[in-house]
Design a protein around this motif. Structure first.
Motif, PDB file in Angstrom:
ATOM      1  N   GLN A 287       0.832  -1.199   0.000  1.00 15.76           N
ATOM      2  CA  GLN A 287       0.000   0.000   0.000  1.00 15.76           C
ATOM      3  C   GLN A 287       0.867   1.251   0.000  1.00 15.76           C
ATOM      4  O   GLN A 287       0.582   2.226  -0.708  1.00 15.76           O
ATOM      5  CB  GLN A 287      -0.918   0.004   1.235  1.00 15.76           C
ATOM      6  CG  GLN A 287      -1.988  -1.068   1.232  1.00 15.76           C
ATOM      7  CD  GLN A 287      -3.073  -0.802   0.208  1.00 15.76           C
ATOM      8  OE1 GLN A 287      -3.596   0.296   0.109  1.00 15.76           O
ATOM      9  NE2 GLN A 287      -3.419  -1.819  -0.558  1.00 15.76           N
ATOM     10  N   TYR A 288       1.929   1.235   0.786  1.00 20.92           N
ATOM     11  CA  TYR A 288       2.829   2.386   0.850  1.00 20.92           C
ATOM     12  C   TYR A 288       3.544   2.601  -0.483  1.00 20.92           C
ATOM     13  O   TYR A 288       3.710   3.745  -0.936  1.00 20.92           O
ATOM     14  CB  TYR A 288       3.845   2.186   1.973  1.00 20.92           C
ATOM     15  CG  TYR A 288       4.864   3.296   2.058  1.00 20.92           C
ATOM     16  CD1 TYR A 288       4.527   4.542   2.586  1.00 20.92           C
ATOM     17  CD2 TYR A 288       6.165   3.098   1.591  1.00 20.92           C
ATOM     18  CE1 TYR A 288       5.463   5.570   2.644  1.00 20.92           C
ATOM     19  CE2 TYR A 288       7.106   4.117   1.648  1.00 20.92           C
ATOM     20  CZ  TYR A 288       6.747   5.345   2.175  1.00 20.92           C
ATOM     21  OH  TYR A 288       7.667   6.364   2.229  1.00 20.92           O
ATOM     22  N   ARG A 289       3.989   1.508  -1.124  1.00 17.96           N
ATOM     23  CA  ARG A 289       4.681   1.632  -2.408  1.00 17.96           C
ATOM     24  C   ARG A 289       3.763   2.228  -3.479  1.00 17.96           C
ATOM     25  O   ARG A 289       4.228   2.952  -4.364  1.00 17.96           O
ATOM     26  CB  ARG A 289       5.169   0.247  -2.868  1.00 17.96           C
ATOM     27  CG  ARG A 289       6.366  -0.280  -2.093  1.00 17.96           C
ATOM     28  CD  ARG A 289       7.625   0.497  -2.459  1.00 17.96           C
ATOM     29  NE  ARG A 289       7.916   0.456  -3.892  1.00 17.96           N
ATOM     30  CZ  ARG A 289       8.616  -0.487  -4.486  1.00 17.96           C
ATOM     31  NH1 ARG A 289       9.123  -1.492  -3.759  1.00 17.96           N
ATOM     32  NH2 ARG A 289       8.852  -0.441  -5.786  1.00 17.96           N
ATOM     33  N   ARG A 290       2.476   1.904  -3.411  1.00 21.91           N
ATOM     34  CA  ARG A 290       1.555   2.357  -4.454  1.00 21.91           C
ATOM     35  C   ARG A 290       1.060   3.782  -4.227  1.00 21.91           C
ATOM     36  O   ARG A 290       0.957   4.561  -5.172  1.00 21.91           O
ATOM     37  CB  ARG A 290       0.344   1.406  -4.534  1.00 21.91           C
ATOM     38  CG  ARG A 290       0.693   0.040  -5.088  1.00 21.91           C
ATOM     39  CD  ARG A 290      -0.451  -0.921  -4.915  1.00 21.91           C
ATOM     40  NE  ARG A 290      -0.082  -2.262  -5.370  1.00 21.91           N
ATOM     41  CZ  ARG A 290      -0.789  -3.357  -5.140  1.00 21.91           C
ATOM     42  NH1 ARG A 290      -1.904  -3.267  -4.444  1.00 21.91           N
ATOM     43  NH2 ARG A 290      -0.379  -4.524  -5.581  1.00 21.91           N
ATOM     44  N   ARG A 291       0.735   4.130  -2.977  1.00 20.46           N
ATOM     45  CA  ARG A 291       0.105   5.421  -2.731  1.00 20.46           C
ATOM     46  C   ARG A 291       0.810   6.244  -1.670  1.00 20.46           C
ATOM     47  O   ARG A 291       0.346   7.332  -1.339  1.00 20.46           O
ATOM     48  CB  ARG A 291      -1.356   5.212  -2.313  1.00 20.46           C
ATOM     49  CG  ARG A 291      -2.208   4.490  -3.358  1.00 20.46           C
ATOM     50  CD  ARG A 291      -3.662   4.762  -3.122  1.00 20.46           C
ATOM     51  NE  ARG A 291      -3.944   6.202  -3.172  1.00 20.46           N
ATOM     52  CZ  ARG A 291      -5.079   6.734  -2.728  1.00 20.46           C
ATOM     53  NH1 ARG A 291      -6.007   5.960  -2.198  1.00 20.46           N
ATOM     54  NH2 ARG A 291      -5.272   8.043  -2.799  1.00 20.46           N
ATOM     55  N   GLY A 292       1.898   5.737  -1.120  1.00 20.88           N
ATOM     56  CA  GLY A 292       2.609   6.495  -0.103  1.00 20.88           C
ATOM     57  C   GLY A 292       1.775   6.665   1.159  1.00 20.88           C
ATOM     58  O   GLY A 292       0.980   5.791   1.523  1.00 20.88           O
ATOM     59  N   LEU A 293       1.944   7.812   1.803  1.00 23.01           N
ATOM     60  CA  LEU A 293       1.223   8.067   3.050  1.00 23.01           C
ATOM     61  C   LEU A 293      -0.232   8.466   2.818  1.00 23.01           C
ATOM     62  O   LEU A 293      -0.945   8.770   3.781  1.00 23.01           O
ATOM     63  CB  LEU A 293       1.943   9.173   3.838  1.00 23.01           C
ATOM     64  CG  LEU A 293       3.347   8.798   4.323  1.00 23.01           C
ATOM     65  CD1 LEU A 293       3.969   9.962   5.068  1.00 23.01           C
ATOM     66  CD2 LEU A 293       3.308   7.560   5.214  1.00 23.01           C
ATOM     67  N   ARG A 294      -0.671   8.444   1.565  1.00 23.71           N
ATOM     68  CA  ARG A 294      -2.075   8.708   1.266  1.00 23.71           C
ATOM     69  C   ARG A 294      -2.902   7.415   1.209  1.00 23.71           C
ATOM     70  O   ARG A 294      -4.116   7.475   0.991  1.00 23.71           O
ATOM     71  CB  ARG A 294      -2.217   9.449  -0.062  1.00 23.71           C
ATOM     72  CG  ARG A 294      -1.718  10.890  -0.017  1.00 23.71           C
ATOM     73  CD  ARG A 294      -1.826  11.522  -1.393  1.00 23.71           C
ATOM     74  NE  ARG A 294      -1.361  12.904  -1.384  1.00 23.71           N
ATOM     75  CZ  ARG A 294      -2.151  13.962  -1.244  1.00 23.71           C
ATOM     76  NH1 ARG A 294      -3.447  13.785  -1.095  1.00 23.71           N
ATOM     77  NH2 ARG A 294      -1.661  15.177  -1.251  1.00 23.71           N
ATOM     78  N   ALA A 295      -2.277   6.273   1.387  1.00 24.78           N
ATOM     79  CA  ALA A 295      -2.985   4.994   1.329  1.00 24.78           C
ATOM     80  C   ALA A 295      -3.945   4.886   2.515  1.00 24.78           C
ATOM     81  O   ALA A 295      -3.523   4.874   3.673  1.00 24.78           O
ATOM     82  CB  ALA A 295      -1.988   3.833   1.341  1.00 24.78           C
TER      83      ALA A 295
END
Length: 413
Positions: A287-295
């Motif tokens: 989740q972090y790799r895909r959307r960063g801290l917006r996940a």
């Protein structure tokens, strides 16, 4: 010549309505088997109640019963059972068992729909993950074995609150938070999550969802404070907020809770979800790799984990505190396992779910649990370390002979 990765997706047969019918029937069957396996024996099962369940049973006998703090103010579930007794004449034991079963099954069905409708997972993965949740010991079987608890209704309300946050449904979220706080005050901990996730979407404090979420938090807290005054007047007692049993002070309660389970806290925490913790952690990483801290699932998971840590400061049952995270842990695990497509890999996913069920239902006990966790982690590591072998599609991989470019010399040398 080029090679393209093609994936054979096994589509479920039947219409969506029929698929849901069979899924609901399967979850009902699993829940019924667990109920029969763990339900206390009649004719007087409440005599086998233990812990705070004794207080909740007493509250279902008399609304406003002066039991110990903090149980006395958790009135919703006991009140529903009490009203059911007045309306039907059925015994409190029968009603508590029925209430626990119906609410737990409703939670599982909502979770299945959450995976299918919100997270858009395959029917296969959604079904297996829902069965895994149904067999998570501290989430369902434990409640069936001690069916006089407020936990089942809170589990349903927690799940609905998380879903409404992700769907941006502010009014339903507010209703769930208020009802949940009356059932158990810990539901209030979810209230700040709505404005927090709304702020990560827009990064503006003046966003309508952010302001609405803050308003819901303030209103829900105010309603709960008013409810406490009303409930204490009904009971005729004075219960300190955050105080422990026998109405001891907050600091005394924290000291008592921290002294419980010395040296075994980490083991109890891991044993709540076993190897699912590691798959969950991998899911958070993705989740972090895909959307960063917006996940959003990452934010919700971190917030809920922090809430559980705070809850453990005033409660002694580590598994019952951290099982609050069950919907997110199983959902993130399902997202990771849903990436394993193909018939062969589905067999390994099924094996992982079976091993999880085996340790939760105590089919495997003692030292064997360690080896089951180890084998499960090896299977998972193999699945993610060796991705599916690319398959060449003859229809697309070869585009035909290209026209000859240049001059063809036919002369002899």
């Amino acid at each position: 010549m080029t090679h393209e990765t093609t994936e054979i997706t096994l589509l479920p047969r039947g219409r969506p309505g029929a698929q849901r019918f069979w899924a609901y029937l399967a979850l009902s069957t699993v829940s019924l088997i667990n109920l029969i396996s763990f339900m206390p024996k009649f004719p007087k099962p409440h005599e086998q109640a233990w812990g705070d369940a004794v207080n909740y049973y007493r509250m279902s006998e008399q609304t406003g019963a002066a039991v110990e703090n903090p149980f006395a103010l958790r009135m919703l579930s006991p009140w529903i059972v009490h009203r059911g007794n007045l309306l039907t004449g059925l015994s409190l034991d029968v009603l508590w068992v029925a209430f626990t079963f119906v609410v737990t099954l409703a939670t599982l069905i909502v979770f299945f729909e959450f995976l299918r409708s919100q997270l858009k997972l395959q029917l296969f993965t959604s079904m297996l993950a829902s069965v895994a949740l149904a067999c998570t010991f501290w989430y369902a079987p434990y409640a069936f074995g001690n069916p006089w608890l407020v936990d089942p209704l809170n589990n349903l309300l927690y799940l609905l609150a998380i879903w409404f946050i992700l769907k941006r449904k502010l009014i339903p979220f507010a209703i769930v938070i208020v009802l949940g706080a009356i059932n158990k005050e810990t539901t209030l901990l979810l209230a700040p999550l709505y404005p927090l996730i709304a702020w990560t979407r827009e990064r503006r404090f003046r966003d309508r969802d952010v302001l609405g979420g803050i308003g819901v938090f303030v209103v829900a807290t105010g309603i709960y404070v008013g409810y406490r005054f009303w409930a204490q007047n009904l009971i005729g007692g004075d219960y300190g907020f955050g105080a422990g049993q026998s109405n001891s002070g907050l600091l005394d309660n924290i000291r008592f809770a921290l002294n419980a389970s010395k040296g075994t806290g980490q083991v109890e925490l891991f044993a709540t979800f076993h190897f699912f913790w590691l798959i969950f952690g991998y899911g958070l990483y993705q989740q972090y790799r895909r959307r960063g801290l917006r996940a959003e699932l990452l934010i919700a998971s971190v917030w809920l984990f922090a809430c559980c840590l705070a809850g453990r400061l005033v409660a002694t049952d580590t598994p019952r505190v951290f099982v609050m995270m069950a919907p997110l842990i199983v959902a993130l695990t399902a997202i990771v396992l849903d990436q394993q497509r193909g018939e062969g890999r589905r067999l390994w996913v099924g094996a992982l779910i079976f091993l999880y069920i085996a340790v939760n239902l105590r089919i495997v006990t003692g030292a064997a649990v360690f080896w089951v966790d180890a084998v499960a982690l090896l299977i998972f590591a193999a699945l993610v370390s060796f991705p599916k072998t690319p398959r060449w599609n003859p229809g697309k991989g070869f585009g035909g002979f290209r026209p000859h470019q240049g001059t063809l010399d036919t002369g002899s040398s």
